[in-house]
Design an enzyme around this catalytic site. Structure first.
Site, short mmCIF file in Angstrom:
data_model
loop_
_atom_site.label_atom_id
_atom_site.label_comp_id
_atom_site.label_asym_id
_atom_site.label_seq_id
_atom_site.Cartn_x
_atom_site.Cartn_y
_atom_site.Cartn_z
N GLY A 115 0.85 -1.19 0.00
CA GLY A 115 0.00 0.00 0.00
C GLY A 115 0.88 1.23 0.00
CD GLN A 154 3.55 5.78 2.57
OE1 GLN A 154 2.59 5.29 2.01
NE2 GLN A 154 4.45 5.07 3.23
CB CYS A 201 5.05 2.24 7.48
SG CYS A 201 4.65 3.78 6.63
CG LEU A 202 6.64 1.02 1.40
CD1 LEU A 202 6.14 1.39 0.01
CD2 LEU A 202 7.73 -0.04 1.33
CG HIS A 244 -0.74 1.79 7.40
ND1 HIS A 244 0.14 1.37 8.37
CD2 HIS A 244 -0.02 2.55 6.54
CE1 HIS A 244 1.35 1.86 8.10
NE2 HIS A 244 1.28 2.58 6.99
CD GLU A 245 -1.08 2.73 2.76
OE1 GLU A 245 -0.62 3.88 2.66
OE2 GLU A 245 -0.36 1.75 2.99
CG HIS A 272 0.39 7.07 5.28
ND1 HIS A 272 1.48 7.56 5.96
CD2 HIS A 272 0.64 5.74 5.11
CE1 HIS A 272 2.35 6.58 6.20
NE2 HIS A 272 1.85 5.47 5.70
ZN LIG Z 1 2.64 3.58 5.79
#
Ligand SMILES: [Zn+2]
Length: 182
Positions: free
Chosen positions: A46, A51, A105-106, A147-148, A151
């Site tokens: 995701g 990000q 998380c990236l 989660h997204e 963000h």
């Molecule tokens: Zn993340």
């Protein structure tokens, strides 16, 4: 298509609320394609626009069923596996139950920890063509969507954890130094 730079915390944009998309045009489709390419390149499931330094409410998700890396807690193949999901201006219209999942998380490389979230969510969103749709999500898909969307609201996952855990993660990240964001 091109691979975009994935920003790591403490990049300010990760704690900034994104704005709704108002124009569905070729530029938006190109951006969505770039987000998928970036997510695949980084090995993520995701990605939110914040990000990659863009403050539009755009999320891409693709959860491979076959990838054992993400399937520890997954019990069976669901209709949402192996599909490219584009969630633009997403809204949670209903949630139920509780689930605890070890999230990564990236924007927090090599950090994984447990977060409590709603077990199931019902979402309303637009695709990259401006078509509105609704989807029901459970298990990892539900966790990933929440989660997204966090963000997009400028919320990173440690804010869903205890103060103690959040402090440990922040320290780890700050020790990595700013060079990772180059
Ligand atoms: Zn993340």
């Amino acid at each position: 298509m091109s691979v975009l730079d994935v920003l790591v915390w403490p990049a300010k944009v990760l704690e900034t609320k994104a704005d709704p998309v108002t124009t569905f045009d070729a530029g938006l489709k190109q951006f969505v394609a770039n987000m998928f390419e970036t997510m695949h390149d980084s090995g993520g499931i995701g990605l939110a626009a914040n990000q990659v330094g863009d403050l539009r409410r755009v999320i891409v998700i693709e959860i491979p069923w076959s990838d054992s890396k993400y399937s520890e807690q997954e019990e069976k193949q669901e209709p949402w596996h192996d599909k490219r999901w584009v969630l633009i201006n997403p809204e949670i219209i209903k949630k139920s139950g509780k689930i605890r999942w070890q999230e990564g998380c990236l924007s927090f490389p090599e950090i994984f920890d447990f977060v409590d979230r709603a077990a199931e969510v019902w979402i309303k969103a637009f695709d990259e063509n401006g078509k509105e749709y609704e989807v029901h999500a459970n298990e990892l898909f539900s966790v990933c969507i929440q989660h997204e969307i966090d963000h997009l609201d400028g919320v990173v996952f440690f804010q869903r954890m205890s103060r103690l855990k959040a402090d440990i993660i922040k320290k780890k990240m700050l020790r990595r130094g700013p060079l990772n964001n180059a």
